[in-house]
Motif scaffolding. Structure first.
Motif, PDB file in Angstrom:
ATOM      1  N   ALA A 172       0.885  -1.262   0.149  1.00  0.00           N
ATOM      2  CA  ALA A 172      -0.189  -0.072   0.126  1.00  0.00           C
ATOM      3  C   ALA A 172       0.809   1.114   0.015  1.00  0.00           C
ATOM      4  O   ALA A 172       0.591   2.323  -0.570  1.00  0.00           O
ATOM      5  N   LEU A 173       1.800   1.250   0.843  1.00  0.00           N
ATOM      6  CA  LEU A 173       2.779   2.341   0.520  1.00  0.00           C
ATOM      7  C   LEU A 173       3.607   2.652  -0.706  1.00  0.00           C
ATOM      8  O   LEU A 173       3.626   3.683  -0.880  1.00  0.00           O
ATOM      9  N   HIS A 174       3.974   1.461  -1.095  1.00  0.00           N
ATOM     10  CA  HIS A 174       4.461   1.766  -2.373  1.00  0.00           C
ATOM     11  C   HIS A 174       3.883   2.205  -3.669  1.00  0.00           C
ATOM     12  O   HIS A 174       3.961   3.100  -4.335  1.00  0.00           O
ATOM     13  N   GLU A 175       2.523   1.611  -3.315  1.00  0.00           N
ATOM     14  CA  GLU A 175       1.388   2.229  -4.392  1.00  0.00           C
ATOM     15  C   GLU A 175       1.146   3.777  -4.371  1.00  0.00           C
ATOM     16  O   GLU A 175       0.856   4.446  -5.266  1.00  0.00           O
ATOM     17  N   ALA A 176       1.069   3.911  -2.862  1.00  0.00           N
ATOM     18  CA  ALA A 176       1.080   5.652  -2.799  1.00  0.00           C
ATOM     19  C   ALA A 176       2.047   6.417  -3.112  1.00  0.00           C
ATOM     20  O   ALA A 176       1.882   7.359  -3.749  1.00  0.00           O
ATOM     21  N   THR A 177       3.246   5.863  -2.979  1.00  0.00           N
ATOM     22  CA  THR A 177       4.334   6.496  -3.588  1.00  0.00           C
ATOM     23  C   THR A 177       4.458   6.679  -5.118  1.00  0.00           C
ATOM     24  O   THR A 177       4.716   7.761  -5.637  1.00  0.00           O
ATOM     25  N   ARG A 178       3.892   5.626  -5.773  1.00  0.00           N
ATOM     26  CA  ARG A 178       3.769   5.731  -7.048  1.00  0.00           C
ATOM     27  C   ARG A 178       2.735   6.463  -7.453  1.00  0.00           C
ATOM     28  O   ARG A 178       3.064   7.242  -9.057  1.00  0.00           O
ATOM     29  N   ARG A 179       1.764   7.045  -6.901  1.00  0.00           N
ATOM     30  CA  ARG A 179       0.588   7.917  -7.202  1.00  0.00           C
ATOM     31  C   ARG A 179       1.148   9.115  -6.772  1.00  0.00           C
ATOM     32  O   ARG A 179       0.382  10.224  -7.089  1.00  0.00           O
ATOM     33  N   GLY A 180       2.145   9.283  -6.151  1.00  0.00           N
ATOM     34  CA  GLY A 180       2.537  10.751  -5.766  1.00  0.00           C
ATOM     35  C   GLY A 180       2.283  11.254  -4.521  1.00  0.00           C
ATOM     36  O   GLY A 180       2.080  12.359  -4.112  1.00  0.00           O
ATOM     37  N   GLU A 181       1.553  10.415  -3.570  1.00  0.00           N
ATOM     38  CA  GLU A 181       1.323  10.453  -2.360  1.00  0.00           C
ATOM     39  C   GLU A 181       1.775   9.623  -1.371  1.00  0.00           C
ATOM     40  O   GLU A 181       0.974   8.843  -0.611  1.00  0.00           O
ATOM     41  N   ALA A 182       2.939   9.804  -1.098  1.00  0.00           N
ATOM     42  CA  ALA A 182       3.884   9.034  -0.284  1.00  0.00           C
ATOM     43  C   ALA A 182       3.404   9.055   1.139  1.00  0.00           C
ATOM     44  O   ALA A 182       3.321   7.793   1.754  1.00  0.00           O
ATOM     45  N   TRP A 183       3.156  10.142   1.737  1.00  0.00           N
ATOM     46  CA  TRP A 183       2.517  10.111   3.146  1.00  0.00           C
ATOM     47  C   TRP A 183       1.356   9.550   3.239  1.00  0.00           C
ATOM     48  O   TRP A 183       0.331   9.983   2.717  1.00  0.00           O
ATOM     49  N   GLN A 184       1.224   8.445   3.947  1.00  0.00           N
ATOM     50  CA  GLN A 184      -0.065   7.909   4.382  1.00  0.00           C
ATOM     51  C   GLN A 184      -0.636   7.786   6.076  1.00  0.00           C
ATOM     52  O   GLN A 184       0.553   7.704   6.715  1.00  0.00           O
ATOM     53  N   SER A 185      -1.670   7.774   6.216  1.00  0.00           N
ATOM     54  CA  SER A 185      -2.045   7.578   7.540  1.00  0.00           C
ATOM     55  C   SER A 185      -1.591   6.076   8.001  1.00  0.00           C
ATOM     56  O   SER A 185      -2.318   5.299   7.163  1.00  0.00           O
ATOM     57  N   GLY A 186      -0.907   5.930   9.031  1.00  0.00           N
ATOM     58  CA  GLY A 186      -0.430   4.670   9.467  1.00  0.00           C
ATOM     59  C   GLY A 186      -1.882   3.916   9.816  1.00  0.00           C
ATOM     60  O   GLY A 186      -1.873   2.851   9.532  1.00  0.00           O
ATOM     61  N   LYS A 187      -2.772   4.417  10.555  1.00  0.00           N
ATOM     62  CA  LYS A 187      -3.864   3.872  11.227  1.00  0.00           C
ATOM     63  C   LYS A 187      -4.915   3.536   9.909  1.00  0.00           C
ATOM     64  O   LYS A 187      -5.242   2.165  10.043  1.00  0.00           O
ATOM     65  N   LYS A 199      -0.682   0.269  15.404  1.00  0.00           N
ATOM     66  CA  LYS A 199       0.549   0.987  15.800  1.00  0.00           C
ATOM     67  C   LYS A 199       1.664   0.311  14.750  1.00  0.00           C
ATOM     68  O   LYS A 199       1.721  -0.947  14.834  1.00  0.00           O
ATOM     69  N   MET A 200       2.158   1.019  14.096  1.00  0.00           N
ATOM     70  CA  MET A 200       3.055   0.609  13.027  1.00  0.00           C
ATOM     71  C   MET A 200       4.416  -0.299  13.908  1.00  0.00           C
ATOM     72  O   MET A 200       4.832  -1.296  13.161  1.00  0.00           O
ATOM     73  N   SER A 201       4.845   0.100  14.916  1.00  0.00           N
ATOM     74  CA  SER A 201       5.913  -0.541  15.567  1.00  0.00           C
ATOM     75  C   SER A 201       5.485  -1.956  16.176  1.00  0.00           C
ATOM     76  O   SER A 201       6.335  -2.852  16.149  1.00  0.00           O
ATOM     77  N   ASP A 202       4.311  -2.217  16.442  1.00  0.00           N
ATOM     78  CA  ASP A 202       3.839  -3.401  16.861  1.00  0.00           C
ATOM     79  C   ASP A 202       3.691  -4.561  15.707  1.00  0.00           C
ATOM     80  O   ASP A 202       4.232  -5.494  15.843  1.00  0.00           O
ATOM     81  N   VAL A 203       3.111  -3.878  14.361  1.00  0.00           N
ATOM     82  CA  VAL A 203       3.027  -4.925  13.396  1.00  0.00           C
ATOM     83  C   VAL A 203       4.397  -5.128  12.768  1.00  0.00           C
ATOM     84  O   VAL A 203       4.698  -6.203  12.381  1.00  0.00           O
ATOM     85  N   PHE A 204       5.427  -4.348  12.816  1.00  0.00           N
ATOM     86  CA  PHE A 204       6.624  -4.534  12.326  1.00  0.00           C
ATOM     87  C   PHE A 204       7.842  -4.960  13.401  1.00  0.00           C
ATOM     88  O   PHE A 204       9.031  -4.772  13.003  1.00  0.00           O
ATOM     89  N   LYS A 205       7.406  -5.225  14.775  1.00  0.00           N
ATOM     90  CA  LYS A 205       8.286  -5.566  15.627  1.00  0.00           C
ATOM     91  C   LYS A 205       9.088  -6.880  15.494  1.00  0.00           C
ATOM     92  O   LYS A 205      10.353  -6.999  16.074  1.00  0.00           O
ATOM     93  N   SER A 206       8.678  -7.694  14.515  1.00  0.00           N
ATOM     94  CA  SER A 206       9.720  -8.884  14.053  1.00  0.00           C
ATOM     95  C   SER A 206      10.780  -8.387  13.091  1.00  0.00           C
ATOM     96  O   SER A 206      11.675  -9.185  12.912  1.00  0.00           O
ATOM     97  N   GLN A 207      10.784  -6.966  12.600  1.00  0.00           N
ATOM     98  CA  GLN A 207      11.641  -6.721  11.722  1.00  0.00           C
ATOM     99  C   GLN A 207      12.662  -5.789  12.493  1.00  0.00           C
ATOM    100  O   GLN A 207      12.215  -4.563  12.615  1.00  0.00           O
ATOM    101  N   LYS A 208      13.674  -6.012  12.752  1.00  0.00           N
ATOM    102  CA  LYS A 208      14.624  -5.175  13.726  1.00  0.00           C
ATOM    103  C   LYS A 208      15.187  -3.844  12.845  1.00  0.00           C
ATOM    104  O   LYS A 208      15.205  -2.854  13.586  1.00  0.00           O
TER     105      LYS A 208
END
Length: 249
Positions: A172-187, A199-208
Motif C-alpha cells: 500500500a505504501l509503495h502504491e501510494a508512492t507511485r501515485r505521488g502521495e507517499a505520506w499515508q495515515s498509519g492507522k 501501531k506500526m511499531s507493533d506490526v513490524f516488531k519482528s523486523q529489527k
C-alpha cells in the motif's frame, strides 16, 4: 585506492556534485537533503510519539543508551547553523526512531559547520530521486525492490521477508508512492491491511531494521524510506512441455 565510507564531509560532496556551497545550503535548509553530525558516548533517548486524541502528542521513550555514531539534524537547526556558524542541539533525527533526544542532565551538543556530514544512504537517496550525480560510479543497485506479492523486499542494503499483513502495508505504501502521495495515515494503512493493532511499531516488531524500510513523520503518517523501484527477478518452474516466459537452464 578509494575506501568505502559510511559518510562524507561537505567538501567531498561539493567536489562530487560540482555545485556551489550556496546550493548545498539551500538543499539542506529546505529539507531536501539531510545532514548529520558524528557524536561520541552521549546519553540518548529514542522513542515514538503518541496522539492524545485532541490534536496534541507526547513522547513515549523506549530506549536509553550511551550512543556513538551519526545523528541527523532538523532543517531548522541547519538553517540556524549556517547563519550563526555554531549551534547547541539537544534533539535529533534518526532512522531508528520517531525522535532522538539527550536525556538526564546532559548539556546540549555544540555543533559547528565543519562538523556536518552526509550519510552514504542519504547521498545515494538524493542522487537516485533527482537523477543528479557527479562522477560516474557505475551501475547502482535499486533502492527498492520487491517480489510480486511483496513478501520479499529490499531497501538499500537491507532485505526483509515479510508476513502477510506486513506485505500488505508495504504494498500500500509503495502504491501510494507511485501515485505521488507517499505520506499515508498509519492507522488507515494498517486497518486496510487487516491488522488488529493500529501501531506500526507493533506490526513490524519482528523486523529489527523496519525503520530503514518505513519512515514516520512523527505525526502518525508513514511512507517508504526508499526511492526508485525494480521488481525482484524470480525463476519459475516451466509447465511441462512449455518454455514460454521461463528462464532456460
Amino acid at each position: 585506492m578509494e575506501i568505502e565510507k559510511a559518510y562524507f564531509t561537505l567538501p567531498e560532496i561539493l567536489d562530487r556534485w560540482s555545485i556551489s556551497e550556496a546550493d548545498l545550503i539551500y538543499l539542506a535548509e529546505n529539507d531536501k537533503l539531510r545532514l548529520s553530525v558524528r557524536v561520541f558516548g552521549i546519553p540518548l533517548e529514542l522513542g515514538d510519539y503518541e496522539d492524545t486524541g485532541n490534536g496534541e502528542r507526547f513522547r513515549v521513550p523506549w530506549e536509553h543508551s550511551r550512543y556513538s555514531g551519526l545523528l541527523d539534524l532538523y532543517a531548522q537547526d541547519v538553517f540556524q547553523l549556517f547563519r550563526c556558524s555554531e549551534i547547541h542541539i539537544s534533539d535529533f533525527r534518526t532512522p531508528r526512531a520517531s525522535y532522538a533526544a539527550l536525556y538526564g542532565e546532559a548539556e546540549p551538543i555544540f555543533v559547528m559547520i565543519g562538523d556536518l556530514l552526509l550519510r552514504l544512504e542519504e547521498r545515494d537517496r538524493f542522487e537516485t530521486e533527482t537523477g543528479f550525480s557527479g562522477a560516474d560510479t557505475g551501475p547502482q543497485l535499486p533502492i527498492f525492490s520487491a517480489s510480486p506479492e511483496y513478501h520479499e523486499v529490499r531497501c538499500g542494503g537491507h532485505q526483509f521477508r515479510l508476513g502477510p499483513i506486513q506485505a500488505q502495508v508495504v504494498r500500500a505504501l509503495h502504491e501510494a508512492t507511485r501515485r505521488g502521495e507517499a505520506w499515508q495515515s498509519g492507522k488507515a494503512i494498517l486497518s486496510a491491511a487487516g491488522s488488529k493493532s493500529l501501531k506500526m511499531s507493533d506490526v513490524f516488531k519482528s523486523q529489527k531494521q523496519w525503520r530503514s524500510l518505513i519512515e514516520s513523520n512523527g505525526r502518525g503518517n508513514y511512507r517508504l524510506n526508499c526511492g526508485c523501484f525494480r521488481p525482484i527477478p524470480f525463476r519459475h518452474a516451466c509447465p511441462s512441455g512449455s518454455t514460454v516466459g521461463c528462464a532456460g537452464g
